[in-house]
Design an enzyme around this catalytic site. Structure first.
Site, PDB file in Angstrom:
ATOM      1  CG  ASN A  42      -0.494  -0.306   2.501  1.00 55.03           C
ATOM      2  OD1 ASN A  42       0.555  -0.909   2.652  1.00 55.03           O
ATOM      3  ND2 ASN A  42      -1.224   0.111   3.514  1.00 55.03           N
ATOM      4  CG  ASN A  45      -0.859  11.499  -1.809  1.00 53.29           C
ATOM      5  OD1 ASN A  45      -1.393  12.570  -1.568  1.00 53.29           O
ATOM      6  ND2 ASN A  45       0.123  11.374  -2.670  1.00 53.29           N
ATOM      7  CB  ALA A  46      -0.338  14.573   2.128  1.00 52.30           C
ATOM      8  CE1 TYR A  48      -4.284  11.757   5.358  1.00 50.66           C
ATOM      9  CE2 TYR A  48      -6.332  11.205   6.468  1.00 50.66           C
ATOM     10  CZ  TYR A  48      -5.037  11.700   6.509  1.00 50.66           C
ATOM     11  OH  TYR A  48      -4.510  12.124   7.693  1.00 50.66           O
ATOM     12  CD  GLU A  55      -5.307  -6.051  -0.838  1.00 48.55           C
ATOM     13  OE1 GLU A  55      -4.769  -4.920  -0.802  1.00 48.55           O
ATOM     14  OE2 GLU A  55      -6.089  -6.451   0.030  1.00 48.55           O
ATOM     15  CB  CYS A  86     -10.639  -2.712   1.030  1.00 52.35           C
ATOM     16  SG  CYS A  86     -10.249  -2.101  -0.620  1.00 52.35           S
ATOM     17  CB  CYS A  89      -8.849  -4.871  -3.201  1.00 52.09           C
ATOM     18  SG  CYS A  89      -7.692  -3.490  -3.007  1.00 52.09           S
TER      19      CYS A  89
HETATM   20  N1  THU Z   1      -5.238  -1.464   2.730  1.00 55.83           N
HETATM   21  C1  THU Z   1      -4.697  -2.291   1.789  1.00 55.83           C
HETATM   22  O1  THU Z   1      -3.601  -2.043   1.268  1.00 55.83           O
HETATM   23  N2  THU Z   1      -5.417  -3.370   1.411  1.00 55.83           N
HETATM   24  C2  THU Z   1      -6.639  -3.697   1.922  1.00 55.83           C
HETATM   25  O2  THU Z   1      -7.329  -4.527   1.370  1.00 55.83           O
HETATM   26  C3  THU Z   1      -7.084  -3.036   3.139  1.00 55.83           C
HETATM   27  C4  THU Z   1      -6.543  -1.669   3.331  1.00 55.83           C
HETATM   28  C5  THU Z   1      -4.482  -0.292   3.133  1.00 55.83           C
HETATM   29  C6  THU Z   1      -5.058   1.007   2.670  1.00 55.83           C
HETATM   30  C7  THU Z   1      -4.448   1.966   3.664  1.00 55.83           C
HETATM   31  O3  THU Z   1      -3.152   2.318   3.191  1.00 55.83           O
HETATM   32  C8  THU Z   1      -4.300   1.144   4.922  1.00 55.83           C
HETATM   33  O4  THU Z   1      -4.412  -0.208   4.535  1.00 55.83           O
HETATM   34  C9  THU Z   1      -5.342   1.447   5.999  1.00 55.83           C
HETATM   35  O5  THU Z   1      -6.615   1.402   5.455  1.00 55.83           O
END
Ligand code: THU
Length: 134
Positions: A42, A45-46, A48, A55, A86, A89
């Site tokens: 992941n 960024n500032a 958001y 993924e 999430c 994804c």
């Molecule tokens: N995040 C992922 O990279 N994958 C997911 O499926 C769940 C959430 C990241 C997004 C964000 O950078 C951090 O987790 C908190 O939400």
């Protein structure tokens, strides 16, 4: 790459995650039908909403390199519970691999093996669209 190696590739990506805001690193390793593996982390960024999940980072990299035949993905986190993808994804997985195997890891490396159908039942895909749009 066998399953343990794929898991290790996802875990290794945890150290590449750019997470100054959430402090919640995620690593992903995506295996394609011909064995090619794409990894992602992941990147926040500032501003958001500009951030990207691990993924989708891996999946979009795969597509950019000409691979859309996804077979399985490992999602690694450092949380007590398994790190589940999430909703956004899951929807991207659905576009390319409705039968995708999804292996979720917790901080101890324990795994939970699921299918995309477990995670996104009754999902929306191109078959709902008029033929001209699909
Ligand atoms: N995040 C992922 O990279 N994958 C997911 O499926 C769940 C959430 C990241 C997004 C964000 O950078 C951090 O987790 C908190 O939400």
């Amino acid at each position: 790459m066998n399953r343990e190696e794929l898991k290790a590739a996802a875990v290794a990506m945890l150290d590449r995650a750019y997470v100054p805001y959430s402090h919640f690193p995620v690593g992903a390793a995506l295996e394609c039908a011909d064995g090619t593996v794409f990894t992602g982390c992941n990147v926040e960024n500032a501003s958001y909403p500009a951030g990207l999940c691990a993924e989708r980072n891996a999946m979009f990299h795969a597509v950019a390199e000409g691979h859309t035949d996804f077979v399985r993905i490992v999602v690694a986190g450092r949380s007590d519970d398994f790190c589940y993808p999430c909703g956004i994804c899951r929807q991207v997985m659905k576009e390319f691999a409705p039968e995708l195997e999804v292996i979720c890891l917790n901080k101890d490396g324990d795994e939970k093996r699921l299918t995309l159908n477990d995670l996104l039942p009754y999902g929306f895909d191109r078959t709902w669209l008029p033929k001209d749009n699909a």
